[in-house]
Design an enzyme around this catalytic site. Structure first.
Site, PDB file in Angstrom:
ATOM      1  CD  GLU A  43      -3.348   5.655  11.866  1.00 61.89           C
ATOM      2  OE1 GLU A  43      -2.697   4.881  11.437  1.00 61.89           O
ATOM      3  OE2 GLU A  43      -4.490   6.051  11.610  1.00 61.89           O
TER       4      GLU A  43
ATOM      5  CG  ASP B  44      -9.150  -0.002   0.719  1.00 62.16           C
ATOM      6  OD1 ASP B  44      -8.262   0.933   0.742  1.00 62.16           O
ATOM      7  OD2 ASP B  44      -8.635  -0.895   1.285  1.00 62.16           O
TER       8      ASP B  44
ATOM      9  CG  HIS C 293      -0.467   4.497   7.035  1.00 56.60           C
ATOM     10  ND1 HIS C 293      -0.289   4.379   5.815  1.00 56.60           N
ATOM     11  CD2 HIS C 293      -1.578   5.100   7.442  1.00 56.60           C
ATOM     12  CE1 HIS C 293      -1.370   4.674   5.412  1.00 56.60           C
ATOM     13  NE2 HIS C 293      -2.500   5.188   6.174  1.00 56.60           N
TER      14      HIS C 293
ATOM     15  CG  HIS D  93      -3.129   9.577   4.313  1.00 59.55           C
ATOM     16  ND1 HIS D  93      -2.067   9.381   4.743  1.00 59.55           N
ATOM     17  CD2 HIS D  93      -3.963   8.870   4.408  1.00 59.55           C
ATOM     18  CE1 HIS D  93      -2.308   8.256   5.609  1.00 59.55           C
ATOM     19  NE2 HIS D  93      -3.343   7.907   5.279  1.00 59.55           N
TER      20      HIS D  93
ATOM     21  CG  HIS E 267      -6.361   4.470   2.939  1.00 60.47           C
ATOM     22  ND1 HIS E 267      -5.532   3.599   2.778  1.00 60.47           N
ATOM     23  CD2 HIS E 267      -6.218   5.562   3.842  1.00 60.47           C
ATOM     24  CE1 HIS E 267      -4.448   3.819   3.798  1.00 60.47           C
ATOM     25  NE2 HIS E 267      -4.689   4.913   4.268  1.00 60.47           N
TER      26      HIS E 267
ATOM     27  N   GLY F  66      -1.744  -0.453   7.724  1.00 59.85           N
ATOM     28  CA  GLY F  66      -2.422  -1.659   8.353  1.00 59.85           C
ATOM     29  C   GLY F  66      -1.853  -1.185   9.810  1.00 59.85           C
TER      30      GLY F  66
ATOM     31  CG  ASP G 103      -6.718   7.720   7.002  1.00 60.25           C
ATOM     32  OD1 ASP G 103      -5.852   7.329   6.290  1.00 60.25           O
ATOM     33  OD2 ASP G 103      -6.654   7.517   8.126  1.00 60.25           O
TER      34      ASP G 103
HETATM   35  O1  2ND Z   1      -5.147   5.185   8.984  1.00 61.07           O
HETATM   36  C1  2ND Z   1      -5.021   3.988   8.674  1.00 61.07           C
HETATM   37  N1  2ND Z   1      -3.766   3.535   9.323  1.00 61.07           N
HETATM   38  C2  2ND Z   1      -3.362   2.167   8.813  1.00 61.07           C
HETATM   39  N2  2ND Z   1      -3.755   1.772   7.889  1.00 61.07           N
HETATM   40  C3  2ND Z   1      -5.005   2.345   7.299  1.00 61.07           C
HETATM   41  C4  2ND Z   1      -5.475   3.260   7.569  1.00 61.07           C
HETATM   42  N3  2ND Z   1      -6.600   3.816   6.691  1.00 61.07           N
HETATM   43  C5  2ND Z   1      -6.593   2.439   5.908  1.00 61.07           C
HETATM   44  N4  2ND Z   1      -5.895   1.517   6.369  1.00 61.07           N
HETATM   45  C6  2ND Z   1      -5.487   0.444   5.548  1.00 61.07           C
HETATM   46  C7  2ND Z   1      -6.884  -0.299   5.363  1.00 61.07           C
HETATM   47  C8  2ND Z   1      -6.841  -0.265   3.793  1.00 61.07           C
HETATM   48  O2  2ND Z   1      -7.400  -1.654   3.450  1.00 61.07           O
HETATM   49  C9  2ND Z   1      -5.164  -0.312   3.341  1.00 61.07           C
HETATM   50  C10 2ND Z   1      -4.992  -0.136   2.005  1.00 61.07           C
HETATM   51  O3  2ND Z   1      -5.682   1.255   1.608  1.00 61.07           O
HETATM   52  O4  2ND Z   1      -5.051   0.660   4.198  1.00 61.07           O
HETATM   53 ZN    ZN Z   2      -4.207   6.138   6.044  1.00 64.04          ZN
END
Ligand code: 2ND
Ligand code: ZN
Length: 361
Positions: free
Chosen positions: A206, A23, A203, A19, A21, A176, A295
């Site tokens: 959380e 970006d 997701h 996990h 991301h 998101g 993350d």
């Molecule tokens: O921890 C998270 N929870 C929900 N959404 C998240 C988290 N970390 C990143 N994101 C979102 C923001 C990014 O733009 C998107 C795609 O990677 O996923």
């Molecule tokens: Zn995430």
């Protein structure tokens, strides 16, 4: 005094990351470069050191919604094929230099089409960066395509994931803001993926609790849970002599549903009070299938090795615990069984055996 794994030794261990991301892991210097090159003028600071500090501080609010606002700037500079390839290539380099041997890195293609790239061009640019980086730095990276849960493009993104499944895309995810956007909003996409024998994680658990986890598993059929920390709400007496699991927690444990836990991120978004109070402690003791993840390395100012080091400090974990988390992660990856087994027996077990032997020598 036990031989506590040190940060340096943890860096040498062959690790698995499920996990992370794309970006959320840019180098600050790359953000500054790309902003200059692509004409993005919204950055909160120009200099890499100030950018690093800004991201860490702005992500520390205790709210997932505010945490997510910081992605505006990373997504803002990832709008050309060259930028996407560079970010993916550097991601492979950074993970490999931290000792990660297998990673699944996710991002939302729909967020990278502002300057006219098609979804296919976005996916191909990222795949190129990971293929080149994987070859140059000796790491295997699969990608997960994420759909944003507040948007309505999940079916399109799920189809994209299936179309590129033999080219390096290994699964699908939704991300998101969680509160107000339940996973069942995207049920058609999940049902489509199941019919295609494709893999996905969600997701869940959380920023919202048990109903989100229940929907992700029992309505949508998630293979894994992104975070899933709130499953702890279904366990009573979790630190005592007789922990009791509710029906959902028992199901998650009995079915060995992998939990992609991200300790530092969870503290920043308020999903956990501190590392020491993180549900990973009781969940590991109760033998849930826990995995450890980053993350967003930029927002949390962390690496996988540092996440492990924080857990060693908080819970006194030794090499056996770190190996257990790593084998859990490899077992839960979305690549085929043969490849997983080869990495477990050929890379992970020998790598940890050497570190354990050295720490006792
Ligand atoms: O921890 C998270 N929870 C929900 N959404 C998240 C988290 N970390 C990143 N994101 C979102 C923001 C990014 O733009 C998107 C795609 O990677 O996923
Ligand atoms: Zn995430």
């Amino acid at each position: 005094m036990t031989n506590r794994p040190s940060l340096d030794d943890i860096r040498r261990a062959p690790k698995v990351l499920l996990h992370d991301h794309l970006d959320g892991g840019l180098r600050p210097a790359t953000i500054a470069d790309l902003a200059r090159e692509t004409g993005y003028d919204g950055l909160p600071a120009a200099d890499p050191d100030n950018l690093r500090t800004w991201f860490a501080e702005a992500s520390d609010s205790g709210s997932l919604e505010r945490y997510l606002e910081t992605f505006e700037h990373t997504v803002g500079v990832m709008q050309t094929a060259e930028a996407l390839t560079r970010v993916a290539y550097e991601c492979a380099e950074d993970l490999a230099s931290d000792g990660v041997v297998y990673a699944e890195v996710r991002y939302a293609p729909e967020q990278h089409t502002r300057n006219g790239l098609s979804l296919e061009q976005v996916v191909e640019a990222v795949l190129k960066g990971f293929a080149d980086g994987g070859r140059d730095f000796g790491i295997r990276v699969g990608t997960l395509l994420t759909a944003m849960r507040h948007q309505a493009r999940s079916m399109e993104i799920a189809e994209l994931a299936v179309r590129y499944r033999d080219a390096g895309v290994v699964g699908f995810d939704i991300a998101g803001a969680e509160a107000g956007y339940p996973p069942t909003r995207h049920l058609d996409a999940f049902e489509y993926l199941q019919r295609e024998n494709a893999h996905f994680t969600i997701h869940a658990g959380e920023a919202f609790g048990l109903p989100s986890i229940w929907q992700a598993i029992q309505w949508c059929g998630a293979d894994r849970l992104g975070h899933g920390v709130r499953i702890i709400d279904d366990i009573t007496d979790r630190d005592g002599e007789r922990p009791q699991l509710g029906r959902l927690a028992a199901y998650v444990r009995d079915k060995r549903i992998p939990l992609e836990m991200c300790p530092s991120s969870n503290v920043q978004t308020g999903a956990a009070k501190s590392i020491a109070a993180h549900p990973i402690g009781p969940l590991r003791r109760l033998y849930f299938r826990v995995t450890v993840n980053t993350d967003n390395r930029l927002m949390s100012g962390t690496t996988l090795s540092e996440e492990f080091a924080k857990l060693v400090e908080a819970f006194d974990y030794g090499w056996d615990d770190l190996q257990w988390f790593t084998v859990n992660a490899m077992k839960s990856a979305f690549i085929g069984f043969d490849e997983r087994l080869e990495l477990i027996n050929g890379v992970i077990k020998p790598g940890f055996a050497q570190l354990k032997w050295r720490s006792h020598a």
